[in-house]
Design a protein around this motif. Structure first.
Motif, PDB file in Angstrom:
ATOM      1  N   GLN A 146     -36.954  10.930  64.343  1.00 20.11           N
ATOM      2  CA  GLN A 146     -37.930  10.583  63.313  1.00 20.11           C
ATOM      3  C   GLN A 146     -37.380   9.537  62.349  1.00 20.11           C
ATOM      4  O   GLN A 146     -38.105   8.638  61.923  1.00 20.11           O
ATOM      5  CB  GLN A 146     -38.347  11.846  62.546  1.00 20.11           C
ATOM      6  N   GLU A 149     -37.898   6.119  63.746  1.00 22.29           N
ATOM      7  CA  GLU A 149     -39.204   5.950  64.371  1.00 22.29           C
ATOM      8  C   GLU A 149     -39.698   4.508  64.352  1.00 22.29           C
ATOM      9  O   GLU A 149     -40.155   3.977  65.367  1.00 22.29           O
ATOM     10  CB  GLU A 149     -40.236   6.859  63.694  1.00 22.29           C
ATOM     11  N   THR A 168     -41.331  12.737  68.680  1.00 21.10           N
ATOM     12  CA  THR A 168     -40.234  12.412  67.766  1.00 21.10           C
ATOM     13  C   THR A 168     -39.246  13.564  67.632  1.00 21.10           C
ATOM     14  O   THR A 168     -38.130  13.368  67.163  1.00 21.10           O
ATOM     15  CB  THR A 168     -40.771  12.055  66.368  1.00 21.10           C
TER      16      THR A 168
END
Length: 357
Positions: A146, A149, A168
């Motif tokens: 994440q 990302e 994620t």
């Protein structure tokens, strides 16, 4: 008919089983991403057998370990390949700068001229395309990306992740695709890729595109089921996926399924876990000879395909439900489960690299 004789055990396998190839180095912990363990001797030994069995190598083998950690796996595989008479060029990558420096010192002290780089494999342009004859990897399992990302999606737009980025919460398919990018393609020497995967990756929705691509292009060589708890410091169940761009003609359209459950040994109250010599030899023999046995078989790649169907028990559409059935005999699968019920067939084919022996 003449009896098929078992091939002579190679010197590297004997040395491996006797504990002469695998260095005893503590596992690596990646402090940036939390408690991520890599580099156990058990995984290094398994990767070594999976990497070398049933394949001849060139005079100089380029190896990539994209999650090198303490270098246990890279050292074990490198030593074994040298015992076959080939030279080795090695590239190792890790995100932890302290681990890279420590591994570099250990490698130099042992006479290894490895090229080790500190980089984020998922976002840094550090892996040469189509350069490695052998890729070995024990990536972190269930790792969230994440925090990376935006960078990952930017790389995806540039073609880094043609089969999707997945969830994620798990970077598994990202690591796998970066390893695939480093492999020599067909017609340019070929490559083998040995990686450890959580079984969820073999059947999750996020991985369908990549699994389909691997099967359709005949890159899947073997799936090896491991004993639960084989990885140190975790009980996450694991499989080995062996991918290959130069599969032999005799294995075209097929893949090996091997089960090593029951071959784990433990010491120090379970803290040290290994595959027994018998289990390592079984893995070698299966990949070397391709002969079926109680713990291994060669199956059609079609066996990994599933089709989504809608079943209407007793013809009642209000209680219809979807299910997956094998593409080898879909009608037989449905009727064996539910009897002569009405079925609506879907064109949606799901590839699941999870087959029980």
């Amino acid at each position: 008919e003449p009896k098929m004789t078992r091939p002579a055990e190679p010197a590297w396998l004997t040395a491996l089983v006797n504990g002469a190839l695998t260095p005893n180095v503590p596992v690596a912990r990646d402090t940036r991403y939390g408690d991520v363990h890599r580099g156990s001797p058990a995984m290094a030994e398994l990767a070594c057998v999976a990497a070398l069995s049933g394949r001849a190598f060139s005079s100089r083998v380029q190896i990539l370990d994209p999650t090198v950690g303490r270098g246990v796996m890279l050292a074990t595989v490198s030593h074994a390949i040298r015992m076959t008479g080939s030279e080795v060029g090695a590239l190792g990558i890790d995100i932890n700068s302290d681990v890279v420096e420590s591994t570099q010192r250990s490698a130099a002290a042992n006479g290894e001229a490895w090229n080790l780089k500190r980089a984020n494999l998922l976002t840094d342009d550090v892996v040469p395309t189509a350069f490695a004859e052998l890729v070995v990897s024990e990536p972190p399992w269930g790792l969230s990306w994440q925090q990376d990302e935006s960078a990952v999606h930017e790389r995806a737009k540039r073609g880094w992740y043609p089969h999707g980025v997945g969830r994620t919460s798990d970077a598994g398919w990202l690591f796998l695709q970066r390893g695939l990018a480093a492999m020599n393609p067909r017609g340019q020497g070929g490559s083998r890729f040995v990686t450890f995967v959580n079984p969820a990756m073999l059947k999750d929705v996020a991985g369908r595109s990549c699994r389909s691509w691997l099967v359709e292009n005949d890159f899947l060589e073997a799936i090896v089921r491991l004993p639960n708890g084989i990885a140190e410091n975790t009980d996450i169940p694991l499989h080995i996926a062996i991918l290959r761009t130069d599969k032999p003609v005799s294995l075209a359209g097929r893949a090996h399924v091997i089960d090593l459950r029951g071959y784990m040994t433990t010491r120090d109250r379970g803290a040290r876990r290994r595959i027994s010599g018998e289990g390592l030899r079984l893995l070698w023999s299966a990949l070397e000879t391709r002969r079926p046995g109680p713990r291994n078989r060669v199956i059609s790649l079609e066996a990994f395909k599933r089709q989504i169907v809608v079943v209407s028990p007793k013809g009642n559409e209000s209680v219809a439900f979807r299910t997956e059935v094998s593409c080898l005999d879909p009608n037989g699968n449905v009727h064996a489960r539910y009897g002569p019920v009405p079925v609506t067939w879907s064109a949606w084919v799901v590839v699941v690299l999870f087959i029980a022996l």
